[in-house]
Design a protein around this motif. Sequence first.
Motif, short mmCIF file in Angstrom:
data_model
loop_
_atom_site.label_atom_id
_atom_site.label_comp_id
_atom_site.label_asym_id
_atom_site.label_seq_id
_atom_site.Cartn_x
_atom_site.Cartn_y
_atom_site.Cartn_z
N ASN A 6 0.80 -1.22 0.00
CA ASN A 6 0.00 0.00 0.00
C ASN A 6 0.83 1.27 0.00
OD1 ASN A 6 1.01 -0.06 2.58
ND2 ASN A 6 -0.97 0.09 3.61
N ASP A 52 -4.40 -0.42 -1.43
CA ASP A 52 -5.01 -1.46 -0.62
C ASP A 52 -4.21 -1.62 0.66
OD1 ASP A 52 -5.51 -3.50 -3.54
OD2 ASP A 52 -6.89 -2.09 -2.60
N SER A 53 -4.83 -2.14 1.68
CA SER A 53 -4.05 -2.43 2.89
C SER A 53 -3.33 -3.74 2.68
CB SER A 53 -4.98 -2.53 4.10
OG SER A 53 -5.90 -3.59 3.93
#
Length: 187
Positions: A115, A185-186
């Motif tokens: 991320n 995104d994580s």
Amino acid sequence: MAHRNWPTAGVKYAAIAVIVVASAFFYFQKSSMADGQAMILPVDPTPLVAVTKGGERSFSIEVADTEAEREAGLMFRQDMASDHGMLFVFEETREVNFWMKNTPMPLDLVFVGQNGRIRAIKQGEPFSEAVITPGEPVRFVLELKAGTAASDGIVAGDLLRHPAIGTAPGPGVPPADKGDAPNIDSD
């Protein structure tokens, strides 16, 4: 007695000779680990930006995104500007190990997740064979001149922005188109 078409054969052999000479020229012009020369990659046209509590810090970077480029990295490099670095891009998030065996200058190794968040910052000592690892899987590593992270207030948790980071596909995520927004995104 059969006669050969000598002009055609001459052109054929001349073309082969040109290909061989050109290949040899480009082969020997490319620096390699074996010849003890530093690999210099083109500077990416888009700067990498570190978003810190104290503001944004911009770096010109070389992007090492092939196995050969990642293996050579900054080896044999004698010096580097404080606003310059090398971004290592891996095909997937994974455990990574670095060392400084053939690297004469001290470095900050900034380990970055999928991320774009910094997971760890480690120091690399010149010519050391000690393994440098963040202790967790990462997707990117940014190498900077030693002390740059501390002097610029770059710490774990800060965000790095660059197209190579924003477009890198995550697990099960298809690559983004060049015009898409960054993939944040994580991990």
